[in-house]
Design an enzyme around this catalytic site. Structure first.
Site, PDB file in Angstrom:
ATOM      1  N   GLY A 493      11.465 102.283  19.981  1.00  0.00           N
ATOM      2  CA  GLY A 493      11.810 102.868  21.267  1.00  0.00           C
ATOM      3  C   GLY A 493      11.426 104.329  21.326  1.00  0.00           C
ATOM      4  O   GLY A 493      11.162 104.974  20.304  1.00  0.00           O
ATOM      5  N   HIS A 494      11.391 104.865  22.538  1.00  0.00           N
ATOM      6  CA  HIS A 494      11.052 106.276  22.717  1.00  0.00           C
ATOM      7  C   HIS A 494      11.794 106.795  23.931  1.00  0.00           C
ATOM      8  O   HIS A 494      11.817 106.153  24.978  1.00  0.00           O
ATOM      9  CB  HIS A 494       9.547 106.450  22.919  1.00  0.00           C
ATOM     10  N   GLY A 495      12.470 107.924  23.771  1.00  0.00           N
ATOM     11  CA  GLY A 495      13.223 108.516  24.860  1.00  0.00           C
ATOM     12  C   GLY A 495      12.814 109.943  25.106  1.00  0.00           C
ATOM     13  O   GLY A 495      11.827 110.437  24.549  1.00  0.00           O
ATOM     14  N   GLY A 496      13.603 110.620  25.956  1.00  0.00           N
ATOM     15  CA  GLY A 496      13.267 111.979  26.308  1.00  0.00           C
ATOM     16  C   GLY A 496      13.419 112.957  25.164  1.00  0.00           C
ATOM     17  O   GLY A 496      12.815 114.026  25.172  1.00  0.00           O
ATOM     18  N   GLY A 498      13.308 111.977  21.658  1.00  0.00           N
ATOM     19  CA  GLY A 498      12.719 111.602  20.390  1.00  0.00           C
ATOM     20  C   GLY A 498      12.369 110.134  20.324  1.00  0.00           C
ATOM     21  O   GLY A 498      12.505 109.389  21.297  1.00  0.00           O
ATOM     22  N   VAL A 500      12.679 106.342  18.285  1.00  0.00           N
ATOM     23  CA  VAL A 500      13.626 105.524  17.527  1.00  0.00           C
ATOM     24  C   VAL A 500      12.852 104.557  16.648  1.00  0.00           C
ATOM     25  O   VAL A 500      11.916 103.895  17.116  1.00  0.00           O
ATOM     26  CB  VAL A 500      14.573 104.752  18.462  1.00  0.00           C
ATOM     27  N   ASP A 608      24.055 110.338  31.728  1.00  0.00           N
ATOM     28  CA  ASP A 608      22.731 109.692  31.760  1.00  0.00           C
ATOM     29  C   ASP A 608      22.867 108.175  31.654  1.00  0.00           C
ATOM     30  O   ASP A 608      22.213 107.529  30.836  1.00  0.00           O
ATOM     31  CB  ASP A 608      21.850 110.229  30.634  1.00  0.00           C
TER      32      ASP A 608
END
Length: 759
Positions: A493-496, A498, A500, A608
């Site tokens: 996964g990838h978020g705002g 960093g 995962v 969020d």
């Protein structure tokens, strides 16, 4: 109750008609109960039974390993003879205090002392109870109309006369002596309803009948034998599909009993009665062989296919739950007794086996010994395979499940990692290495210790001076997490803030490691995350296992969510969730947010809430995650002033205007998420068609779903909003309730929104 009523042979001849009348009257009482009084009628108590007219079936309170159940069984035939169980989830602990009642309003109640264990729907008129020779328990009105019948609620057995629809299905027993619902089910598969699928844990399909074609299912050729039974499929490939079967009449008019049963080991089987042998004959079973059943032997369990004991643990492993294992429930699998990996580990030859799940790393190697060295270099590696023909190493990571033997002609042999040396090969040079390394280590230990102490005192002071103390969290080293994630190679996964990665710790537990990648290591978000959820735990909040704060590295270690983020299931091209799962996700998410708002020592505003931050575990339980933007406010305050944060499309209007926010900001985001959950789509996308363009809003040239959906919900046209992939397989009352809550949550005036506790 179940003794026949007899007339004396010396009855006077002057009253033959009256005697005959009473005989038939009493005989009817044996098989029919009705309610005309104002008090409950006790139908069954203790060892009493209630038989069908020809004594083919009987209803009684039967004892099994887990308690006593109201059940229907064949009167004189041996096991398997139980065809229906009422109180599968709530057994009676004793027989003496259990009873079946028929109320004046026509409701069946199974009670233990004063506790109701099971009940039929309440009616408004007296009803009579009958057990038919088909095995169907029915409640009849005075005009003889069926008000309720057990055939509409089958358990694990499918008898002639039962019609399976999208509203009912077969669910296996937990074990052969435990009637509670097991992990396997057989049901018509939406959205086309043209075939049956076998499911493991209501989520994984592992066998299908194939579509209904020319009077039979493609994958069940046994159905082409016409002289045993005939199938009838009404309205196939539609939500009104109904599938049943009946026995074909013979010349004598009698046909041996036939039934289908979903076995506790996950096979659907057809049984026919053999008079000569005096036993049931299994006509066919699917899937065949038995080892194709998903989840049967659990993790690190090997399926050997024996009907009485199909599973055994891999060499070097032990049953995770001895009690369940001995009772015939192998789904819990096995574990390695020595959880710590070490240099003394070895590999045990499994031969040619197949298995499911797990992750694999491919390495080009010259020999199996090379593959072993690669695997031993990571505690997350649990086994390997080496194909001599291609010279390819396959190193396996994670929990491997559903092991089964394959043909010996396979060129690939698998090996499982075990403690204590396994096959004993490849470890003779390690003694010398250990001596050399030990000597060097003894010389340098003092210097290293001093350096570590100095580093801790100086390097960590700035971090610890103002960091909130956190209990129950493990502090990981960067090297430890690098090893657990195999060099951060498996991105999930990838978020705002960093990326995962999936990893596996030395105790074999699978984790998700988030590496913060903002300038400065995302220090602010990192501290917010640890401070927020480091000291709280809730079933609907993702658990933080630990963190790493070493030099410039900032990493967070969470429990791993096998089924990923909710956002994955809200794409038209992605997998879909059933309505039951969606409803559980809606409720579970609400519980998690309500806990943050109302039950923590400090009120926590998540800031969020969106589908990307709602994760699903192996049972599709929803867990709120990603607290990097969270704000903590004391219980003496109701608002907090914060710079606008969160994600467009989920941000509350008051936040955009720059005023101080409350927990109602999360409520707004939750309502927006509910609309996506109902519609099975994202809120912002291109217009689907001209018919919906006039009511939606425009966001950067894209169509905004919520205004259009809210208008239809308010007008009462909820069905237009519901995800079309669900077909008609959803509880519309629940859908309407969720839809109205969603609209309630997204009102512009925050004072008009509910609290999460009210939600």
């Amino acid at each position: 109750m179940n003794k026949p009523f007899l007339l004396h042979s010396d009855a006077k001849s002057t009253m033959p008609i009256l005697s005959l009348f009473f005989f038939f009257f009493l005989l009817m009482l044996q098989h029919t109960f009705s309610t005309t009084s104002t008090s409950n009628t006790i139908i069954l108590q203790g060892n009493a039974t209630f038989q069908s007219p020809n004594a083919t079936f009987q209803l009684g309170l039967l004892g099994f390993s887990t308690g006593f159940y109201l059940a229907i069984r064949h009167t004189s035939l041996p096991t398997p003879n139980t065809v229906w169980v009422a109180n599968r989830r709530t057994p009676a602990p004793s027989l003496s205090s259990a009873a079946l009642h028929l109320t004046p309003s026509g409701q069946l109640l199974l009670t233990h002392n004063s506790t109701v264990l099971w009940a039929t729907p309440n009616r408004t008129e007296p009803l009579s109870l009958k057990l038919l020779d088909s095995g169907n328990l029915v409640l009849l009105t005075r005009r003889g109309v069926v008000s309720w019948q057990s055939f509409d609620h089958p358990t694990d057995t499918w008898l002639p006369g039962i019609n399976l629809t999208r509203f009912n299905s077969l669910t296996s027993w937990r074990t052969s002596s435990d009637p509670s619902p097991g992990p396997y089910s057989l049901r018509l598969t939406p959205p086309h309803y043209g075939q049956f699928d076998l499911f493991f844990n209501d989520a994984v399909s592992y066998w299908s009948t194939g579509n209904w074609t020319n009077g039979n299912f493609v994958n069940v050729p046994e159905m082409t034998i016409p002289y045993l039974y005939s199938f009838h499929f009404a309205n196939p490939f539609s939500p009104a599909a109904s599938f049943g079967f009946s026995e074909q009449p013979s010349d004598s008019g009698l046909r041996p009993p036939t039934m289908f049963r979903l076995d506790p080991f996950g096979q659907i089987r057809q049984y026919t009665w053999n008079d000569q042998a005096g036993s049931w004959n299994m006509f066919w079973a699917k899937p065949d062989p038995l080892c194709l059943v998903r989840g049967l032997c659990g993790t690190f369990g090997l399926c050997v296919g024996e009907p009485s004991k199909p599973c055994e643990c891999l060499a070097g492993f032990l049953p995770r739950d001895n009690r369940s294992w001995s009772s015939g429930d192998y789904t819990g699998g096995c574990y390695r007794p020595d959880a710590e990996c070490g240099t003394s580990d070895g590999f045990r030859d499994l031969g040619a086996v197949g298995f499911e799940f797990g992750n694999v790393s491919f390495v080009k190697g010259k020999s199996r010994r090379f593959c072993e060295r690669e695997c031993l270099g990571s505690c997350g590696c649990v086994g390997l395979a080496f194909d001599e023909g291609s010279g390819l190493c396959k190193n396996f990571y994670g929990s491997l499940s559903d092991f089964r033997n394959l043909s010996s002609s396979s060129g690939e042999v698998s090996y499982v990692r075990v403690p204590g040396g396994g096959s004993g090969r490849g470890f003779d040079r390690r003694v010398l290495s250990a001596v050399v390394i030990g000597s060097v280590a003894a010389f340098g230990v003092v210097l290293v210790t001093l350096l570590v102490l100095v580093k801790k005192r100086c390097g960590r002071r700035g971090f610890e001076e103002d960091f909130v103390p956190v209990l129950n969290l493990k502090v990981f080293s960067y090297k430890e997490l690098q090893l657990a994630t195999r060099g951060f190679s498996e991105k999930v996964g990838h978020g705002g803030f960093g990326t995962v990665f999936q990893g596996e710790l030395s105790d074999s537990s699978v984790v998700a490691v988030k590496r913060l990648e903002r300038p400065g290591g995302g220090e602010k978000e990192f501290r917010a995350e640890v401070s927020t959820i480091g000291n709280i735990q809730h079933v609907n909040l993702v658990r933080l296992r630990g963190f790493c704060s070493e030099n410039s590295h900032r990493l967070l270690v969470y429990e791993y969510m096998q089924n990923g983020a909710l956002s994955v299931y809200l794409r038209k091209e992605g997998p879909s969730l059933s309505w039951d799962v969606r409803f559980r996700v809606a409720v579970g998410t609400a519980k998690g947010i309500a806990y943050l708002h109302e039950e923590c020592r400090c009120c926590i505003i998540h800031c969020d809430i969106k589908p990307e931050n709602i994760l699903l575990d192996g049972d599709f339980t929803a867990k709120v995650s990603d607290f990097g933007l969270a704000k903590l406010i004391g219980r003496d305050f109701s608002r907090v002033l914060a710079t606008m944060r969160g994600t467009w499309g989920y941000v509350a209007p008051e936040w955009i205007s720059g005023v101080a926010i409350t927990t109602k900001a999360d409520v707004y985001s939750y309502g927006m998420t509910l609309l996506e959950l109902i519609g099975g789509r994202r809120n912002v996308e291109r217009p689907p068609s001209a018919e919906v363009g006039e009511s939606g809003g425009e966001m950067g040239g894209k169509w905004f779903f919520p205004p259009w959906a809210a208008q239809r919900i308010i007008e009462g046209n909820v069905s237009e909003v519901v995800d079309k992939r669900l077909g008609d397989v959803c509880n519309m009352e629940e859908v309407k309730r969720v839809a109205l809550v969603a609209v309630w949550c997204i009102q512009d005036d925050e004072a008009m929104r509910p609290t999460m506790g009210m939600v």
